[in-house]
Design a protein around this motif. Structure first.
Motif, PDB file in Angstrom:
ATOM      1  N   ALA A  63       0.832  -1.206   0.000  1.00  0.00           N
ATOM      2  CA  ALA A  63       0.000   0.000   0.000  1.00  0.00           C
ATOM      3  C   ALA A  63       0.861   1.247   0.000  1.00  0.00           C
ATOM      4  N   GLY A  64       1.851   1.295   0.884  1.00  0.00           N
ATOM      5  CA  GLY A  64       2.705   2.469   0.977  1.00  0.00           C
ATOM      6  C   GLY A  64       3.550   2.686  -0.253  1.00  0.00           C
ATOM      7  N   VAL A  65       4.122   1.611  -0.786  1.00  0.00           N
ATOM      8  CA  VAL A  65       4.965   1.741  -1.975  1.00  0.00           C
ATOM      9  C   VAL A  65       4.120   2.162  -3.174  1.00  0.00           C
ATOM     10  N   THR A  66       2.890   1.639  -3.275  1.00  0.00           N
ATOM     11  CA  THR A  66       2.005   2.056  -4.374  1.00  0.00           C
ATOM     12  C   THR A  66       1.672   3.537  -4.267  1.00  0.00           C
ATOM     13  N   ALA A  67       1.308   3.988  -3.070  1.00  0.00           N
ATOM     14  CA  ALA A  67       0.987   5.414  -2.891  1.00  0.00           C
ATOM     15  C   ALA A  67       2.202   6.277  -3.199  1.00  0.00           C
ATOM     16  N   ALA A  68       3.389   5.859  -2.738  1.00  0.00           N
ATOM     17  CA  ALA A  68       4.608   6.624  -3.003  1.00  0.00           C
ATOM     18  C   ALA A  68       4.881   6.697  -4.495  1.00  0.00           C
ATOM     19  N   ARG A  69       4.679   5.595  -5.193  1.00  0.00           N
ATOM     20  CA  ARG A  69       4.909   5.595  -6.645  1.00  0.00           C
ATOM     21  C   ARG A  69       3.906   6.500  -7.362  1.00  0.00           C
ATOM     22  N   GLU A  70       2.626   6.396  -7.002  1.00  0.00           N
ATOM     23  CA  GLU A  70       1.598   7.203  -7.639  1.00  0.00           C
ATOM     24  C   GLU A  70       1.884   8.692  -7.500  1.00  0.00           C
ATOM     25  N   LEU A  71       2.318   9.107  -6.330  1.00  0.00           N
ATOM     26  CA  LEU A  71       2.550  10.530  -6.084  1.00  0.00           C
ATOM     27  C   LEU A  71       3.934  10.970  -6.528  1.00  0.00           C
ATOM     28  N   GLY A  72       4.913  10.078  -6.431  1.00  0.00           N
ATOM     29  CA  GLY A  72       6.269  10.430  -6.823  1.00  0.00           C
ATOM     30  C   GLY A  72       6.437  10.621  -8.316  1.00  0.00           C
ATOM     31  N   VAL A  73       5.789   9.770  -9.109  1.00  0.00           N
ATOM     32  CA  VAL A  73       5.960   9.883 -10.570  1.00  0.00           C
ATOM     33  C   VAL A  73       5.339  11.159 -11.117  1.00  0.00           C
ATOM     34  N   GLU A  74       4.467  11.790 -10.335  1.00  0.00           N
ATOM     35  CA  GLU A  74       3.865  13.043 -10.772  1.00  0.00           C
ATOM     36  C   GLU A  74       4.685  14.253 -10.337  1.00  0.00           C
ATOM     37  N   GLY A  75       5.854  13.998  -9.760  1.00  0.00           N
ATOM     38  CA  GLY A  75       6.739  15.099  -9.411  1.00  0.00           C
ATOM     39  C   GLY A  75       6.659  15.560  -7.982  1.00  0.00           C
ATOM     40  N   ASN A  76       5.814  14.914  -7.170  1.00  0.00           N
ATOM     41  CA  ASN A  76       5.770  15.270  -5.757  1.00  0.00           C
ATOM     42  C   ASN A  76       6.992  14.714  -5.035  1.00  0.00           C
ATOM     43  N   LYS A  77       7.488  15.467  -4.082  1.00  0.00           N
ATOM     44  CA  LYS A  77       8.550  14.957  -3.231  1.00  0.00           C
ATOM     45  C   LYS A  77       7.905  14.077  -2.161  1.00  0.00           C
ATOM     46  N   VAL A  78       8.313  12.813  -2.112  1.00  0.00           N
ATOM     47  CA  VAL A  78       7.722  11.841  -1.205  1.00  0.00           C
ATOM     48  C   VAL A  78       8.796  11.300  -0.263  1.00  0.00           C
ATOM     49  N   ILE A  79       8.514  11.327   1.027  1.00  0.00           N
ATOM     50  CA  ILE A  79       9.352  10.654   2.020  1.00  0.00           C
ATOM     51  C   ILE A  79       8.565   9.477   2.568  1.00  0.00           C
ATOM     52  N   LEU A  80       9.146   8.295   2.465  1.00  0.00           N
ATOM     53  CA  LEU A  80       8.501   7.080   2.942  1.00  0.00           C
ATOM     54  C   LEU A  80       9.183   6.642   4.233  1.00  0.00           C
ATOM     55  N   LEU A  81       8.428   6.583   5.313  1.00  0.00           N
ATOM     56  CA  LEU A  81       8.952   6.187   6.621  1.00  0.00           C
ATOM     57  C   LEU A  81       8.562   4.746   6.917  1.00  0.00           C
ATOM     58  N   GLU A  82       9.541   3.917   7.197  1.00  0.00           N
ATOM     59  CA  GLU A  82       9.307   2.501   7.468  1.00  0.00           C
ATOM     60  C   GLU A  82       9.924   2.138   8.814  1.00  0.00           C
ATOM     61  N   ALA A  83       9.128   1.502   9.670  1.00  0.00           N
ATOM     62  CA  ALA A  83       9.595   1.175  11.011  1.00  0.00           C
ATOM     63  C   ALA A  83      10.700   0.128  11.009  1.00  0.00           C
ATOM     64  N   SER A  84      10.662  -0.807  10.076  1.00  0.00           N
ATOM     65  CA  SER A  84      11.648  -1.883  10.054  1.00  0.00           C
ATOM     66  C   SER A  84      12.833  -1.492   9.173  1.00  0.00           C
ATOM     67  N   THR A  85      13.604  -2.489   8.760  1.00  0.00           N
ATOM     68  CA  THR A  85      14.792  -2.222   7.940  1.00  0.00           C
ATOM     69  C   THR A  85      14.646  -2.750   6.526  1.00  0.00           C
ATOM     70  N   ARG A  86      13.411  -2.989   6.083  1.00  0.00           N
ATOM     71  CA  ARG A  86      13.236  -3.594   4.763  1.00  0.00           C
ATOM     72  C   ARG A  86      11.934  -3.136   4.134  1.00  0.00           C
ATOM     73  N   LEU A  87      11.834  -3.319   2.830  1.00  0.00           N
ATOM     74  CA  LEU A  87      10.577  -3.166   2.118  1.00  0.00           C
ATOM     75  C   LEU A  87       9.722  -4.410   2.335  1.00  0.00           C
ATOM     76  N   GLY A  88       8.400  -4.249   2.236  1.00  0.00           N
ATOM     77  CA  GLY A  88       7.564  -5.433   2.191  1.00  0.00           C
ATOM     78  C   GLY A  88       6.370  -5.454   3.107  1.00  0.00           C
ATOM     79  N   GLY A  89       6.460  -4.815   4.280  1.00  0.00           N
ATOM     80  CA  GLY A  89       5.335  -4.909   5.201  1.00  0.00           C
ATOM     81  C   GLY A  89       5.065  -6.354   5.558  1.00  0.00           C
ATOM     82  N   ARG A  90       3.845  -6.832   5.276  1.00  0.00           N
ATOM     83  CA  ARG A  90       3.484  -8.212   5.606  1.00  0.00           C
ATOM     84  C   ARG A  90       3.725  -9.168   4.437  1.00  0.00           C
ATOM     85  N   THR A  91       4.523  -8.753   3.489  1.00  0.00           N
ATOM     86  CA  THR A  91       5.097  -9.679   2.520  1.00  0.00           C
ATOM     87  C   THR A  91       6.582  -9.803   2.835  1.00  0.00           C
TER      88      THR A  91
END
Length: 499
Positions: A76-104
Motif C-alpha cells: 500500500a505504501g509503496v504504491t501510494a509513493a509511486r503514484e505521487l512520486g511519478v507526478e513530481g511530488n517529493k515523497v518521504i517514505l517512513l518505514e519502522a523496520s529495515t526492509r521493504l515489504g510490510g506483511r510480505t
C-alpha cells in the motif's frame, strides 16, 4: 529489540534453518535481513529527483520537508509513493523496520524461493496484476495443479485420505453452498455496500453459516479449515460476508478463486522484486528504522514524529500501517469515531507461515486441517527423492502452536505424515512482530461496513492498507488498490489547495 541479533533461536533440536527462521518469535524486522538479503535496493536509498513540485520553490517559506509523507513500506505504501512520486511530488517514505515489504517477505528455504507473507496473485486481481504487467515480473506456478495425495484432518484429529477428485468434489460442493447468492449480495464486489442487505447480514459468523448448510463431516472440516485460514482465528468470530466478498471479487467462480488463492506467485524476485521495481520508479526517499508515534495535522500541513523524536513535515500524509498497530500512533486531532471504533476492535488475524523439509519424499500432497488442529493448510511446494518433501504450512491460529519449537512442529506434521522426520524448519510469526501485530487483514463479524470508513480522508490525513480496500482486503491486491485510491485522494486535495 531485546538484544535480538537475528540468529536462530529454536527450541528443541537444531535443524537446517531457512531465511526467516533466523528471526525468532520475539524478534522484529529490525534485525539484519537473513542470508545477506538487501533490505532495499541501492537505487531506492534516499534517491530524490531535484525537480519535484511547485512546493519546492516555497519550501523555504513553509519549511515543509516533502509534499507527502507515506508511513509504511508494504504494497500500500509503496504504491501510494509511486503514484505521487511519478507526478513530481517529493515523497518521504517512513518505514519502522529495515526492509521493504510490510506483511510480505521474500526469502529462501532449502534451495527454494519462498514467501513468508502474502504470496499468491492472479489475473483476476486487477490492481496487483497491473503492477506485475507494468514491471514485467510475470508469475511462477506452484505444484498444486498436480496434487497426487489429499488429506483432511477432522476437528477430533482423525485423518481422512481422499482422492484428488473426491477433495475437489467435496470442496466445490461445500464452497458452492457457503457462497450461494454471492452474485446477488455483491453485484459490485469492489463496492461491497452497494446491496443494503449486506449490512443486515454482517453479524453472521462463518461458524453460524456453516452450521446451516447440512454438510457431511469431511465437507464441514474442509470449510472449517478454509474459514480458519481466512479469519486467522476462531470462525465463530470471523465474518461470513468477509469471505463471500473476497470470493465475489474472483468473478463469483470457484475455480478462479482456488487458482488465485494458492497457485501463482510473482516472478523475478517475488514480492520483494516487484516492490523494488515500484520504489525505484517512485523516486521516493526511503527512511528505515523510522517508527512513527504521532501524526499532527495543522491548517496547511502535517507534522509526523518518529519514536526517536525526529519530526518530518509535509502537505499531506498517507498512513498504511496494519490495523492492529494504529494504537502505536497518536493522531492530533483524533481520528473519527467510526475509525477509532474499528481500530479499538482490532482485527483477529493471528496467522503465521512455516516451511518444513521432510527427509522422505511423500509425494505432492495437499491437506486441510480443521480447527482446533493447528496446521490449517498444508501444501507441497517441492518433492523428490533428492530433497525429500518441502511443505508450505499456514497455521490460521498461531496461538495453537509454537512455530519455533522443532519438536512440536514435527509432532503435528507426523499426524499427517506418520514417522516423518524434519530436517529443515523456517517460519515467521506475524502476530508477534510489533510492526505488524497481525497477519492478513480479516474482518470480525460486524466490521465490514465499519471498515469502509477507514478509506474516508480526514483533512490532510489519508489511510490506506489492505484492510481499507473495497475489494480484496485479505490480499496484496487490496493493498495496491488502497495505495492507488490514497494517491488519487491526495491529488484531489492538492488540486483544491495548490502549494
Amino acid at each position: 529489540m531485546s538484544g535480538d541479533t537475528g540468529k536462530p533461536n529454536f527450541k528443541g533440536r537444531r535443524l537446517f534453518l531457512g531465511a526467516a527462521a533466523a528471526l525468532p518469535a520475539t524478534s522484529v524486522l529490525g534485525a539484519k535481513p537473513p542470508h545477506g538479503q538487501p533490505s532495499v535496493p541501492p537505487s531506492a536509498k534516499s534517491v530524490l529527483d531535484t525537480k519535484h513540485s511547485a512546493c519546492d520553490a516555497q519550501r523555504g517559506k513553509h519549511k515543509f520537508d516533502a509534499d507527502v509523507i507515506v508511513i509504511g513500506a508494504g504494497f500500500a505504501g509503496v504504491t501510494a509513493a509511486r503514484e505521487l512520486g511519478v507526478e513530481g511530488n517529493k515523497v518521504i517514505l517512513l518505514e519502522a523496520s529495515t526492509r521493504l515489504g510490510g506483511r510480505t517477505y521474500s526469502g529462501h528455504f532449502a534451495g527454494q524461493n519462498v514467501e513468508y507473507g502474502g504470496a499468491w496473485v492472479h489475473w483476476a486481481e486487477p490492481h496487483v496484476w497491473a503492477e506485475v504487467e507494468r514491471y514485467g515480473h510475470g508469475v511462477e506456478e506452484e505444484q498444486i495443479a498436480n496434487v497426487d495425495r489429499a488429506l483432511v484432518m477432522l476437528p477430533d484429529g482423525r485423518v481422512k485420505e481422499l482422492t484428488t477428485e473426491q477433495l475437489d468434489a467435496y470442496d466445490k460442493d461445500g464452497m458452492d453452498k457457503f457462497t450461494a447468492g454471492a452474485r446477488e449480495l455483491f453485484p459490485r464486489p469492489y463496492e461491497p455496500l452497494t446491496n443494503p442487505k449486506v449490512r443486515e447480514l454482517e453479524n453472521i459468523s462463518a461458524a453460524d453459516h456453516i452450521a446451516k448448510l447440512g454438510l457431511n463431516e469431511v465437507q464441514t472440516a474442509i470449510l472449517n479449515a478454509e474459514m480458519t485460514l481466512y479469519g486467522a482465528g476462531p470462525i465463530s468470530e470471523y465474518s461470513y460476508l468477509a469471505f463471500v466478498k473476497c470470493f465475489s471479487c474472483m468473478s463469483w467462480d470457484y475455480y478462479t478463486f482456488n487458482d488465485a488463492d494458492r497457485r501463482y506467485r510473482i516472478g523475478k524476485g517475488g514480492t520483494l522484486g516487484l516492490l523494488k521495481s515500484m520504489i525505484q520508479h517512485s523516486k521516493a526517499e526511503v527512511r528505515f528504522s523510522s517508527a512513527v508515534n504521532q501524526v499532527r495535522q495543522e491548517r496547511d500541513h502535517v507534522i509526523v514524529t518518529t519514536e526517536d523524536g525526529r519530526k518530518v513535515t509535509a502537505r499531506a500524509v498517507v498512513v498504511t500501517v496494519p490495523t492492529n498497530t494504529y494504537k502505536r500512533i497518536q493522531f492530533i486531532p483524533a481520528l473519527s469515531p467510526a475509525k477509532r471504533k474499528y481500530i479499538d476492535q482490532g482485527e483477529m488475524s493471528n496467522g503465521a507461515k512455516v516451511f518444513v523439509q521432510l527427509e522422505k519424499n511423500y509425494g505432492n500432497t495437499f491437506a486441510f486441517c480443521a480447527d482446533p488442529n493447528p496446521l490449517t493448510v498444508v501444501q507441497t511446494i517441492k518433492n523428490s527423492d533428492e530433497v525429500g518433501t518441502i511443505l508450505s504450512i499456514t497455521p490460521g491460529r498461531r496461538k495453537l502452536i509454537d512455530i519455533n519449537d522443532a519438536d512440536e512442529v514435527e509432532k503435528q506434521v507426523q499426524r499427517l505424515f506418520p514417522n516423518a522426520k524434519l530436517v529443515g524448519l523456517s517460519g515467521y510469526d506475524w502476530a508477534n512482530d510489533p510492526y505488524s501485530q497481525q497477519a492478513w487483514g480479516a474482518y470480525r463479524v460486524g466490521q465490514m461496513s465499519l471498515a469502509q470508513e477507514l478509506a474516508v480522508p480526514e483533512g490532510r490525513v489519508f489511510l490506506a492498507g489492505a484492510s481499507t480496500a473495497g475489494g480484496l482486503n485479505e490480499y496484496i491486491d487490496g493493498a495496491v488498490e488502497s495505495g492507488l485510491r490514497a494517491g488519487r485522494q491526495v491529488r484531489e486535495l492538492f488540486s483544491r489547495s495548490p502549494a
